[in-house]
Design a protein around this motif. Structure first.
Motif, short mmCIF file in Angstrom:
data_model
loop_
_atom_site.label_atom_id
_atom_site.label_comp_id
_atom_site.label_asym_id
_atom_site.label_seq_id
_atom_site.Cartn_x
_atom_site.Cartn_y
_atom_site.Cartn_z
N LYS A 144 0.75 -1.01 0.07
CA LYS A 144 -0.10 0.14 -0.01
C LYS A 144 0.79 1.17 -0.07
N SER A 193 -7.19 4.40 1.30
CA SER A 193 -7.84 4.46 0.02
C SER A 193 -9.21 4.99 0.08
N GLN A 194 -9.07 6.25 0.65
CA GLN A 194 -10.29 7.08 0.60
C GLN A 194 -9.73 8.48 0.26
N THR A 195 -10.13 8.60 -1.20
CA THR A 195 -9.69 9.91 -1.74
C THR A 195 -10.63 11.14 -1.41
N PRO A 235 -5.70 12.03 -3.96
CA PRO A 235 -6.16 10.65 -3.85
C PRO A 235 -5.74 10.19 -2.28
N THR A 237 -4.10 7.97 -0.62
CA THR A 237 -3.58 6.53 -0.98
C THR A 237 -3.53 6.44 -2.50
N LEU A 241 -6.14 2.45 -5.08
CA LEU A 241 -6.66 4.02 -5.30
C LEU A 241 -7.94 3.82 -5.42
N ASP A 242 -8.57 4.75 -4.52
CA ASP A 242 -10.21 4.91 -4.74
C ASP A 242 -10.50 5.89 -5.89
N GLU A 243 -10.66 5.55 -6.88
CA GLU A 243 -10.84 6.10 -8.19
C GLU A 243 -12.41 6.85 -8.25
N GLY A 244 -13.17 6.48 -7.60
CA GLY A 244 -14.45 6.98 -7.73
C GLY A 244 -14.74 8.68 -7.58
#
Length: 328
Positions: A144, A193-195, A235, A237, A241-244
């Motif tokens: 990570k 993992s929370q953009t 981002p 992280t 990746l949290d791409e949403g």
């Protein structure tokens, strides 16, 4: 509101996790009596002693190998690589061991370790002490990769990283250590993992990492005076990746600018471009996606050359104007 520097926020995260969990220890070069090259671990040896704040010889391979071994026995080590550049000496332990053991053991073994490292240019430290190598690790399944841009995120993400059961590469920009921001006193977590959408806007999506988030925000404030509203996304992280939120923003604005300090070729920006064009956002694009990144050269020692080798506020403003005005 209570304010701490980025370095103080990291130190507080380490102190609170060590006080609450005796499995956590720190290991690295000069992390004890000296307090770390950037003073992040200053004073911790007085609180926790030399058995939990461990000074090592100059061997990044030994630091990382010790972290892997300790993590496998149930401890939660936090290793420090004094400069990100020298993580190159740890690649076997990270890539062939830490990243793969959980998968190869079918989940019977875990490697809950954090490897902290200061990266980036801006201090006149030249080519061997100024690199941004985060995308090397994004490429490795099982690792990570975290890059906090604010003191608040630095503390919360480090707490979350220490508690994670996987190896975490934790990249801290050297120029951010003295920056200040709101940091709650209690221990808290910023989920990995929370953009984060750090600024709302309608005209252009700007995705930035690490110190480039602050530069993008400064550029956004200046452009707002011209009636141009940038949406700035961090981002935090990089992997996983949290791409949403990124995709949703591009759908809204129809334009995207990606900014990072690492060199452009093989950089994280290329991955973000691919994620966007492979998503539903592609049909909403009104202009080519643009990247601003470091030049494909070693970091110069000369301060003026160093300054121009990576994106600055004025280059972000110029590129953003072109995209919004339809110059491409």
């Amino acid at each position: 509101m209570r304010e701490l520097t980025y370095a103080e926020a990291l130190r507080e995260a380490l102190r609170q996790k060590m006080a609450s969990d005796n499995r956590v220890f720190i290991i690295g070069e000069d992390v004890g009596v000296y307090g770390g090259a950037f003073a992040v671990t200053a004073g911790l040896i007085d609180e926790f002693g030399g058995e939990r704040i461990i000074d090592t010889p100059i061997s990044e391979a030994a630091i990382t190998g010790a972290c892997v071994g300790a993590a496998l026995t149930g401890l939660r080590p936090v290793g420090e690589i004094q400069f990100m550049d020298f993580v190159t000496l740890s690649m076997e332990q990270l890539v062939l061991q830490a990243a793969k053991i959980r998968f190869m053991s079918g989940g019977k073994a875990t490697v809950p370790m954090v490897l902290r490292m200061p990266g980036g240019s801006g201090t006149g430290a030249a080519a061997q002490h100024s690199e941004s190598l985060e995308n090397w690790f994004v490429h490795v399944p099982g690792l990570k990769v975290v890059m906090p841009s604010t003191p608040y995120d630095a503390k919360g993400l480090l707490v979350a990283a220490i508690e994670d059961d996987n190896p975490v590469i934790f990249v801290e920009h050297k120029l951010l250590y003295r920056t200040k921001g709101h940091v709650p006193e209690e221990m808290y977590r910023v989920p990995l993992s929370q953009t984060s959408v750090v600024r709302q806007g309608r005209d252009l999506t700007v995705v930035a990492t690490s110190i480039m988030v602050a530069r993008a925000l400064e550029a956004a404030e200046k452009l707002a005076g011209e009636g141009v509203e940038l949406e700035v996304i961090d981002p935090r992280t990089l992997s996983p990746l949290d791409e949403g939120p990124i995709i949703a923003s591009v759908v809204k604005t129809g334009k995207a600018l990606i900014i990072h300090e690492a060199v452009k070729t093989g950089g994280f920006g290329g991955e973000l471009v691919a994620r966007i064009v492979e998503s539903e956002a592609f049909d909403y694009l009104d202009a080519p996606i643009r990247r601003l990144a470091g030049l494909d050269i070693p970091t110069p020692y000369n301060r003026q050359l160093e300054y121009h080798a990576v994106p600055q506020v004025e280059t972000i403003i110029a590129e953003a104007r072109k995209l919004v005005e339809g110059a491409y």
